[in-house]
Design an enzyme around this catalytic site. Structure first.
Site, PDB file in Angstrom:
ATOM      1  N   SER A 143       0.854  -1.192   0.000  1.00 35.38           N
ATOM      2  CA  SER A 143       0.000   0.000   0.000  1.00 35.38           C
ATOM      3  C   SER A 143       0.883   1.234   0.000  1.00 35.38           C
ATOM      4  O   SER A 143       1.977   1.229   0.587  1.00 35.38           O
ATOM      5  CB  SER A 143      -0.904   0.029   1.235  1.00 35.38           C
ATOM      6  N   TYR A 156      -0.992  -0.434  10.536  1.00 29.93           N
ATOM      7  CA  TYR A 156      -1.296  -0.829   9.157  1.00 29.93           C
ATOM      8  C   TYR A 156      -0.199  -0.340   8.210  1.00 29.93           C
ATOM      9  O   TYR A 156       0.320  -1.104   7.392  1.00 29.93           O
ATOM     10  CB  TYR A 156      -2.650  -0.271   8.735  1.00 29.93           C
TER      11      TYR A 156
END
Length: 271
Positions: A143, A156
């Site tokens: 990501s 995350y």
């Protein structure tokens, strides 16, 4: 329909929806047989029925929760021992956007298990099997959050930074083995991850959301072009090349016998 040219099998985690389901569709149409793994067996079976009917490829379904060690081990064994497997799409993952100080420790542990531990173990099994067979591709879905600590998604983002480092280092290690590695770094993508994380997709600005079909098509184009790091939203690939060059320029000065002069540390005499 695909041309039925044998390309081997692709094992895709998190295949029941979103990015994983689109990879399944695209790879089936490219002629790959599929091994689809996810927790939602009902969705997996529906996807399997459609892809078999539309493409004629062989599709195996494995119900697996990648926070459960035994389920991960089943997939590891398939990657190591099944000579037909030629591609791993290491896609299963989750997001967590609540502030670190109030996040439940068990939730953080599950996130790390899914986004780091399972990804690592499956990449390890794929590397072992693929190098033995002299061919294969490992695709790890990261990501852009892993590049941007200012996005304030502490754990995350850290898990996705790990995925990038793992991919880049593994690519160097496997050079010349016939095995290639790609890290895909999506930006905001229209998938269910937003609702599952508690943020809700309605809270994501429409102007930054990419359709999942476009994301996967761009990622596969990057794989075809031999990219190590694919950032589908990035207009100019030279911007990422500049980041990589800047990191390389740091290397000679990251480990030296004495601290930098700005710290004012007295140089010790050799013992």
């Amino acid at each position: 329909m695909n041309d039925k040219t044998s390309k081997g099998a692709a094992l895709i985690t998190g295949a029941s929806s979103g990015i994983g389901a689109v990879y399944a569709d695209r790879l089936a149409k490219r002629g790959y047989d599929l091994i689809l793994a996810a927790r939602d067996e009902v969705r997996l079976n529906a996807l399997t029925a459609r892809l078999r009917a539309e493409t004629g490829v062989t599709v195996d379904v494995i119900k697996a929760d990648l926070t459960v060690r035994d389920d991960v081990r089943r997939l590891e064994a398939r990657l190591r021992d099944d000579a037909s497997v030629a591609l791993l799409i290491n896609n299963a993952g989750a997001a967590l956007f609540e502030p670190f100080a109030v996040a439940a420790a068990d939730g953080l542990d599950d996130l790390i298990q899914l986004n780091v531990t399972a990804v690592t173990r499956l990449a390890n099994a794929a590397a072992a099997g693929f190098t033995q067979r002299g061919r294969g591709k490992i695709v790890n879905i990261g990501s852009i959050v892993g590049l941007m600590p200012q996005f304030k998604s502490t754990v995350y983002g850290a898990t996705k930074a790990y995925v990038l480092y793992l991919s880049e280092s593994l690519n160097d290690e496997l050079a010349g083995s016939g095995v290639t590695v790609q890290a895909v770094l999506p930006g905001a993508t229209r998938t269910e991850i937003w609702d599952r994380s508690g943020r809700g997709i309605e809270n994501v600005p429409e102007e930054i959301l990419m359709h999942v079909d476009e994301l996967v098509d761009a990622a596969l184009a990057g794989l075809d072009q031999g990219e190590l790091v694919t950032i589908p939203s990035l207009p100019d690939a030279a911007d990422w090349d500049a980041v990589a060059a800047a990191r390389a320029n740091l290397q000679p000065n990251l480990s030296r016998p004495h601290p930098a002069a700005r710290y004012g540390v007295r140089v010790s005499e050799p013992a």
